[in-house]
Design a protein around this motif. Structure first.
Motif, PDB file in Angstrom:
ATOM      1  N   GLY A  35      10.939  -2.332  10.498  1.00 33.96           N
ATOM      2  CA  GLY A  35      10.630  -0.932  10.203  1.00 33.96           C
ATOM      3  C   GLY A  35      10.302  -0.703   8.735  1.00 33.96           C
ATOM      4  N   LYS A  36      11.072  -1.315   7.852  1.00 38.07           N
ATOM      5  CA  LYS A  36      10.796  -1.165   6.417  1.00 38.07           C
ATOM      6  C   LYS A  36       9.472  -1.796   6.037  1.00 38.07           C
ATOM      7  CE  LYS A  36      15.312  -0.441   4.480  1.00 38.07           C
ATOM      8  NZ  LYS A  36      16.104  -0.630   3.292  1.00 38.07           N
ATOM      9  N   ARG A  37       9.175  -2.951   6.616  1.00 38.94           N
ATOM     10  CA  ARG A  37       7.891  -3.600   6.325  1.00 38.94           C
ATOM     11  C   ARG A  37       6.735  -2.770   6.887  1.00 38.94           C
ATOM     12  NH1 ARG A  37       4.362  -5.312   3.282  1.00 38.94           N
ATOM     13  NH2 ARG A  37       2.951  -6.871   4.093  1.00 38.94           N
ATOM     14  N   ALA A  38       6.927  -2.173   8.055  1.00 39.26           N
ATOM     15  CA  ALA A  38       5.890  -1.316   8.641  1.00 39.26           C
ATOM     16  C   ALA A  38       5.627  -0.106   7.748  1.00 39.26           C
ATOM     17  CB  ALA A  38       6.304  -0.868  10.036  1.00 39.26           C
ATOM     18  N   GLN A  40       5.971  -0.040   4.477  1.00 44.27           N
ATOM     19  CA  GLN A  40       5.214  -0.548   3.326  1.00 44.27           C
ATOM     20  C   GLN A  40       3.735  -0.715   3.677  1.00 44.27           C
ATOM     21  OE1 GLN A  40       7.228  -4.205   2.482  1.00 44.27           O
ATOM     22  NE2 GLN A  40       8.831  -3.226   1.260  1.00 44.27           N
ATOM     23  N   ILE A  41       3.470  -1.264   4.847  1.00 41.95           N
ATOM     24  CA  ILE A  41       2.084  -1.469   5.275  1.00 41.95           C
ATOM     25  C   ILE A  41       1.390  -0.131   5.478  1.00 41.95           C
ATOM     26  CG2 ILE A  41       0.635  -2.355   7.146  1.00 41.95           C
ATOM     27  CD1 ILE A  41       2.789  -4.572   7.513  1.00 41.95           C
ATOM     28  N   ALA A  42       2.094   0.837   6.082  1.00 39.83           N
ATOM     29  CA  ALA A  42       1.505   2.152   6.331  1.00 39.83           C
ATOM     30  C   ALA A  42       1.135   2.850   5.022  1.00 39.83           C
ATOM     31  CB  ALA A  42       2.465   3.013   7.135  1.00 39.83           C
ATOM     32  N   VAL A  43       1.993   2.743   4.018  1.00 42.90           N
ATOM     33  CA  VAL A  43       1.706   3.357   2.722  1.00 42.90           C
ATOM     34  C   VAL A  43       0.485   2.698   2.086  1.00 42.90           C
ATOM     35  CG1 VAL A  43       2.587   3.583   0.365  1.00 42.90           C
ATOM     36  CG2 VAL A  43       4.040   4.173   2.291  1.00 42.90           C
ATOM     37  N   GLU A  44       0.406   1.382   2.181  1.00 40.56           N
ATOM     38  CA  GLU A  44      -0.747   0.654   1.627  1.00 40.56           C
ATOM     39  C   GLU A  44      -2.036   1.039   2.344  1.00 40.56           C
ATOM     40  OE1 GLU A  44      -2.327  -3.947   1.166  1.00 40.56           O
ATOM     41  OE2 GLU A  44      -0.233  -3.575   1.660  1.00 40.56           O
ATOM     42  N   MET A  45      -1.984   1.111   3.675  1.00 39.12           N
ATOM     43  CA  MET A  45      -3.170   1.482   4.440  1.00 39.12           C
ATOM     44  C   MET A  45      -3.613   2.910   4.118  1.00 39.12           C
ATOM     45  SD  MET A  45      -2.279  -0.161   8.165  1.00 39.12           S
ATOM     46  CE  MET A  45      -3.804   0.238   8.981  1.00 39.12           C
ATOM     47  N   LYS A  46      -2.655   3.804   4.006  1.00 37.42           N
ATOM     48  CA  LYS A  46      -2.974   5.200   3.723  1.00 37.42           C
ATOM     49  C   LYS A  46      -3.599   5.357   2.342  1.00 37.42           C
ATOM     50  CE  LYS A  46      -1.063   9.830   3.624  1.00 37.42           C
ATOM     51  NZ  LYS A  46       0.111  10.662   3.777  1.00 37.42           N
ATOM     52  N   SER A  47      -3.055   4.662   1.354  1.00 32.53           N
ATOM     53  CA  SER A  47      -3.611   4.774   0.003  1.00 32.53           C
ATOM     54  C   SER A  47      -5.020   4.179  -0.060  1.00 32.53           C
ATOM     55  CB  SER A  47      -2.701   4.108  -1.026  1.00 32.53           C
ATOM     56  OG  SER A  47      -2.658   2.715  -0.826  1.00 32.53           O
ATOM     57  N   ASP A  48      -5.259   3.068   0.651  1.00 28.32           N
ATOM     58  CA  ASP A  48      -6.599   2.485   0.693  1.00 28.32           C
ATOM     59  C   ASP A  48      -7.595   3.437   1.348  1.00 28.32           C
ATOM     60  OD1 ASP A  48      -5.717   0.217  -0.540  1.00 28.32           O
ATOM     61  OD2 ASP A  48      -5.750  -1.040   1.254  1.00 28.32           O
ATOM     62  N   LEU A  49      -7.187   4.040   2.468  1.00 25.08           N
ATOM     63  CA  LEU A  49      -8.069   4.975   3.168  1.00 25.08           C
ATOM     64  C   LEU A  49      -8.363   6.197   2.306  1.00 25.08           C
ATOM     65  CD1 LEU A  49      -9.610   5.879   5.678  1.00 25.08           C
ATOM     66  CD2 LEU A  49      -7.468   6.822   6.552  1.00 25.08           C
ATOM     67  N   GLU A  50      -7.343   6.745   1.675  1.00 23.97           N
ATOM     68  CA  GLU A  50      -7.551   7.914   0.820  1.00 23.97           C
ATOM     69  C   GLU A  50      -8.458   7.587  -0.360  1.00 23.97           C
ATOM     70  OE1 GLU A  50      -3.662   9.274  -0.207  1.00 23.97           O
ATOM     71  OE2 GLU A  50      -3.422  10.379   1.682  1.00 23.97           O
ATOM     72  N   LYS A  51      -8.305   6.389  -0.909  1.00 28.87           N
ATOM     73  CA  LYS A  51      -9.141   5.974  -2.032  1.00 28.87           C
ATOM     74  C   LYS A  51     -10.608   5.887  -1.607  1.00 28.87           C
ATOM     75  CE  LYS A  51      -7.293   2.661  -4.226  1.00 28.87           C
ATOM     76  NZ  LYS A  51      -6.850   1.298  -4.565  1.00 28.87           N
ATOM     77  N   LYS A  52     -10.849   5.342  -0.417  1.00 26.64           N
ATOM     78  CA  LYS A  52     -12.220   5.219   0.064  1.00 26.64           C
ATOM     79  C   LYS A  52     -12.819   6.569   0.449  1.00 26.64           C
ATOM     80  CE  LYS A  52     -11.931   0.475   1.542  1.00 26.64           C
ATOM     81  NZ  LYS A  52     -12.009  -0.487   2.631  1.00 26.64           N
ATOM     82  N   ALA A  89       3.740  -5.620  11.157  1.00 26.53           N
ATOM     83  CA  ALA A  89       5.041  -6.016  10.621  1.00 26.53           C
ATOM     84  C   ALA A  89       5.773  -6.952  11.578  1.00 26.53           C
ATOM     85  CB  ALA A  89       5.887  -4.781  10.344  1.00 26.53           C
ATOM     86  N   ALA A  90       5.713  -6.670  12.865  1.00 21.60           N
ATOM     87  CA  ALA A  90       6.363  -7.547  13.851  1.00 21.60           C
ATOM     88  C   ALA A  90       5.704  -8.918  13.863  1.00 21.60           C
ATOM     89  CB  ALA A  90       6.307  -6.911  15.235  1.00 21.60           C
ATOM     90  N   GLN A  91       4.397  -8.960  13.751  1.00 20.19           N
ATOM     91  CA  GLN A  91       3.678 -10.236  13.713  1.00 20.19           C
ATOM     92  C   GLN A  91       4.066 -11.037  12.470  1.00 20.19           C
ATOM     93  OE1 GLN A  91       1.720 -11.327  16.171  1.00 20.19           O
ATOM     94  NE2 GLN A  91       1.238 -13.246  15.139  1.00 20.19           N
ATOM     95  N   GLU A  92       4.124 -10.360  11.318  1.00 21.49           N
ATOM     96  CA  GLU A  92       4.527 -11.041  10.085  1.00 21.49           C
ATOM     97  C   GLU A  92       5.943 -11.578  10.205  1.00 21.49           C
ATOM     98  OE1 GLU A  92       4.084  -8.327   6.848  1.00 21.49           O
ATOM     99  OE2 GLU A  92       1.909  -8.471   6.836  1.00 21.49           O
ATOM    100  N   PHE A  93       6.839 -10.813  10.832  1.00 27.75           N
ATOM    101  CA  PHE A  93       8.227 -11.239  10.980  1.00 27.75           C
ATOM    102  C   PHE A  93       8.323 -12.482  11.860  1.00 27.75           C
ATOM    103  CE2 PHE A  93      12.483 -11.171  12.803  1.00 27.75           C
ATOM    104  CZ  PHE A  93      13.250 -11.026  11.659  1.00 27.75           C
TER     105      PHE A  93
END
Length: 110
Positions: A35-38, A40-52, A89-93
């Motif tokens: 859940g914590k890793r998910a 982190q990934i969601a925040v990264e994806m959201k910031s990338d999308l907002e930047k674009k 996140a589950a795949q990475e785990f």
């Protein structure tokens, strides 16, 4: 880990939680780590999308001048088709790419 190059499935997968819990010894701790890793990934994806999408932002106050931009739609569709953060996140785990530690357990070992 680059979420764009992941081999995580794009749809829901049934997982054996007891097999996932073998790494930590506790099902709830495993869920917390994923859940914590998910998040982190969601925040990264959201910031990338907002930047674009920031390139297409209109700062006009006139609501009548709303128009669709084909590039903006394609970017949005691309991000919609990516696997969800929890699946990544589950795949990475399961692949052992997530680093985690429990300070409470480390304190007990000292």
């Amino acid at each position: 880990m680059d979420y764009k190059k992941t081999n995580a499935p794009t749809n829901t997968v049934t997982r054996d939680m007891m097999a996932l819990a073998d790494m930590t010894g506790n099902v709830y701790e495993t869920v917390r780590i994923i859940g914590k890793r998910a998040n982190q990934i969601a925040v990264e994806m959201k910031s990338d999308l907002e930047k674009k999408l920031q390139e297409f932002a209109s700062y006009n106050d006139n609501l009548e001048e709303v128009f669709e931009n084909r590039e903006q739609i394609e970017i949005s569709r691309y991000y919609e088709k990516l696997p969800k953060p929890t699946l990544i996140a589950a795949q990475e785990f399961t692949e052992g790419k997530v680093y985690f530690k429990n300070p409470a357990k480390e304190k007990d070992n000292i």
